[in-house]
Design an enzyme around this catalytic site. Structure first.
Site, mmCIF file in Angstrom:
data_model
loop_
_atom_site.group_PDB
_atom_site.id
_atom_site.type_symbol
_atom_site.label_atom_id
_atom_site.label_comp_id
_atom_site.label_asym_id
_atom_site.label_seq_id
_atom_site.Cartn_x
_atom_site.Cartn_y
_atom_site.Cartn_z
ATOM 1 N N ASP A 203 1.734 -0.758 0.699
ATOM 2 C CA ASP A 203 0.321 -0.415 0.663
ATOM 3 C C ASP A 203 0.029 0.960 0.077
ATOM 4 O O ASP A 203 -1.122 1.300 -0.155
ATOM 5 C CB ASP A 203 -0.275 -0.465 2.072
ATOM 6 N N ASP B 41 7.658 -2.321 3.187
ATOM 7 C CA ASP B 41 7.452 -0.912 3.478
ATOM 8 C C ASP B 41 7.092 -0.833 4.963
ATOM 9 O O ASP B 41 6.654 -1.819 5.557
ATOM 10 C CB ASP B 41 6.309 -0.374 2.612
#
Length: 729
Positions: A621, A423
């Site tokens: 996250d 990500d």
């Protein structure tokens, strides 16, 4: 994989038990089987090295029923309450080691004279009786730890490695008593050597296991023991156990934060290295969260407790490490199945060996020796220790580096990873907007002061980034006389009687600002770089351009490069626009980018890679990363992110350093490689040694020494993982 992971968290509770009386792999298998058979138990995992049982049960299951079931087969379970500190296995093993050394030195002191009498003494009745007298305390007292377990298991028609040791030593001892009166050779020294050498091996095992448990012990020691609490206007020192959520704590410079909380007054720099591994202190101010065990370095803080006991971040980390150490890899399940049939098979082989030797016309002495040697050499202690010790040391070393392995399967999965997908926000980048560009013809400090004063008052995240930039430049802000926000456009405020306009070009035009071609071009240029840029002006004219951006983490490029060197392909999946995504990817060295991916589609993108035959690790996250973390073959959650992401990940990185991604994969692979080495030597040792013993090439004394050495060597091989180094040190 998704269903499997979710099933572990839906409608089940997890209970962690301490176990007493467990001495070998067979003990662990028996306890695990008994727990698995109990009503309401979804799964049970017994950790021999950690002396614990992790049991997943239906919510209405009574733990007392599980305790009673295990007590019936001769072991004690002690349920750990949610508020209890984790069991200090270092002290547990230290006490065990001391007991084993005491037994060993006593046994050795009595056995050595017996050996001297057997080798150099006359073949006389008094000599044999003296050996009998000397060796009896060794067999009875020194060997009681084996005999008691064997007797307890015999009541339930089961056997373990202690059964083999007990039978071997008692057989030599009882046979020698008969031989005294029958005029046959005696083997008292064999009984003594069996117990002495195996007790020596147990002492070394206890020492090695204690060292492997030090990581959890050090984590437990990080917490504060006392807290300064504000009670009725007075500051009082109280034990940390008495702190409740909502209590107000005073933390002075140099003191540890007693428990998780939020700063009510004060500002300081905190050393959070115990949680994140970062050596640089973190600035904290009013409204910021703080964590128990971190160290206040500068100012006086007033902190309101928000989480205590088992709910703190430190307690959660300790639980994750312990659960990883107690869980089983698939290879361990294979070893367990082998061990479960090994003991009865060996007992039959020992009896069969003795009978075959007698049938071939050998005397009872050599025949008996061959049977006893088979009993001793076959003890699969090393087999039972091969996997749990490696997992304990590997996960403990990971905790020291800021890496938490939540499941034992991770160690096996990591070695197969060939693709790592990142990500962007919060993973490759900091996830926090920072002030990157300031361009103006005005005095820069004054320009920033006026702009930041208005932005700070707006409460917008971009405004916070500008205010932080001013703070870093030590520019004192001014409280605006008035403030007005325009959603999606910017903010207008009055500072010292001057109207300050900060925002997009449209807002400036609407407010009557004259925007020169120079500032319009510069605004467009900064936006093309993927930054959030805006104009600022007053007195009817644009005075400059300011920009903020989510900055790349310093070592993102190093992490990507290292993965590439290890033969792992990297890619990026992000919901951000393609322009920004491409810029970030090019800067860190990632060639394959999937941009503007909706949160719900990240998991589908991971699945696409898997359908192409790739074994995928996903690093994220955010809450929107949780499905992708679950879908991936290996989910790596950045611990500074959301609780949901951390819960969904298989591996948790306690800080945002991207270099921990290749480090986690490397450490997991090294741990699994150590497991395979241990299992190979344990299987190979038994496979090769049993025929040698049956053929008479190993007498019982040598067999006892070799068996003890094999167990110690497996643990020592696992302890090599403590020397694992990160690639940047």
């Amino acid at each position: 994989m998704v269903d499997q992971k979710l099933s572990e968290t839906v409608d089940t509770d997890t209970i962690l038990f301490n176990i007493d009386g467990m001495t070998c792999a067979t003990c662990a298998i028996r306890i695990e089987r008994v727990l698995d058979r109990q009503e309401g138990v979804e799964a049970a995992s017994v950790n021999l090295a950690g002396a614990t049982a992790l049991v997943r049960v239906d919510p209405d299951t009574d733990p007392a029923v599980l305790v009673a079931a295990v007590e019936k087969i001769g072991y004690q379970l002690d349920e750990r309450a949610n508020t209890d500190q984790p069991r200090d296995m270092v002290d547990h093993y230290r006490n065990d080691e001391n007991r084993q050394w005491k037994r060993f030195w006593t046994a050795a002191a009595l056995t050595l004279p017996v050996m001297a009498l057997a080798l150099f003494g006359p073949d006389a009745f008094w000599n044999h009786v003296l050996q009998w007298v000397l060796i009896t305390p060794v067999v009875v007292w020194g060997g009681w730890q084996f005999h008691s377990v064997a007797l307890r298991q015999a009541r339930t028609f089961t056997a373990s490695m202690d059964t083999l040791i007990s039978l071997g030593s008692l057989a030599a001892y009882l046979y020698s008593i008969w031989a005294i009166f029958a005029g046959q050779p005696v083997f008292f020294e064999t009984a003594g050597m069996i117990i002495s050498l195996i007790t020596l091996g147990r002492a070394f095992e206890a020492r090695a296991k204690g060292r492997a448990s030090e990581a959890v012990h050090r984590l437990m020691e990080l917490g504060a023991k006392e807290a300064r609490v504000l009670l009725d206007g007075q500051e009082k020192m109280v034990p940390i156990e008495s702190i409740l959520p909502g209590d107000v704590m005073i933390v002075l410079p140099g003191e540890k934060i007693p428990t998780d909380g939020m700063i009510e007054t004060g500002a300081s720099s905190l050393d959070e290295s115990m949680l994140t591994g970062e050596s640089l202190p973190v600035d904290k101010r009013q409204g910021d969260d703080v964590f128990g065990g971190t160290v206040n370095q500068e100012g006086r803080l007033t902190v309101k407790a928000t989480a205590v006991g088992s709910d703190t971040a430190l307690a959660a980390i300790v639980r994750m490490v312990e659960e990883a150490q107690g869980s089983k890899a698939p290879t361990q399940r294979l070893a367990d199945r082998v061990s479960s049939v090994f003991v009865p098979t060996v007992m039959l082989l020992a009896v069969g060996t003795t009978l075959v030797w007698l049938a071939l016309g050998n005397d009872i002495g050599p025949s008996f020796q061959a049977g006893v040697a088979v009993l001793i050499i076959a003890c699969p202690c090393a087999l039972g220790l091969a996997t749990p010790t490696a997992i304990m040391v590997g996960s403990g070393r990971g905790a020291e580096l800021g890496i938490l392995f939540k499941r034992a399967e991770v160690f096996e999965q990591a070695g197969n990873i060939d693709t790592v997908l990142f990500d962007k926000t919060g993973t490759l980048t900091t996830g926090v907007m920072t002030l990157t560009d300031v361009e103006t013809d005005e005095p820069e400090d004054e320009f920033i002061r006026l702009v930041a004063s208005v932005e700070a008052a707006s409460g917008h995240p971009i405004g916070k980034a500008v205010a932080l930039g001013a703070d870093e430049r030590e520019i004192e802000l001014i409280t605006p006389d008035s403030i007005e926000s325009f959603a999606g456009l910017g903010v207008v405020g009055r500072v010292n009687g001057r109207q300050i306009i900060v925002g997009k070009a449209k807002l400036g035009a609407d407010q009557g600002l004259i925007i020169s071609e120079r500032w319009a071009d510069r605004l467009a240029s900064l936006e093309s770089e993927g930054k959030t840029a805006f104009l600022a002006g007053w007195d009817g004219e644009a005075r400059g351009v300011i920009a903020v951006a989510d900055t790349i983490r310093p070592d993102s490029g190093v992490a990507v490069e290292t993965l590439g060197k290890n033969g792992i392909t990297t890619g990026m999946i992000t919901g951000d626009n393609a322009r920004t995504a491409d810029r970030i990817a090019s800067q860190v060295g990632i060639g394959e980018v999937r941009a503007e991916v909706l949160p719900g589609d990240k998991a589908e993108t991971v699945r696409t890679y898997q359908e192409l035959g790739q074994s995928v690790a996903f690093v994220g996250d955010g809450i929107n990363d949780a499905p992708a973390l679950t879908q991936a073959d290996l989910g790596i959650a950045v611990g500074s992110g959301t609780d949901v992401a951390v819960e969904a990940g298989d591996v948790v990185l306690l800080n945002g350093d991207p270099r921990l991604v290749p480090t986690a994969i490397d450490l997991a692979s090294s741990t699994f490689r150590t497991i395979k080495q241990n299992l190979f030597w344990a299987f190979g040792y038994n496979t090769a040694a049993i025929p040698l013993a049956a053929l008479g090439f190993l007498n019982p004394m040598i067999a006892a020494g070799a068996m003890a050495f094999s167990s110690v060597s497996v643990v020592l091989n696992a302890l090599r993982l403590r020397r694992f180094k990160t690639f940047w040190t």
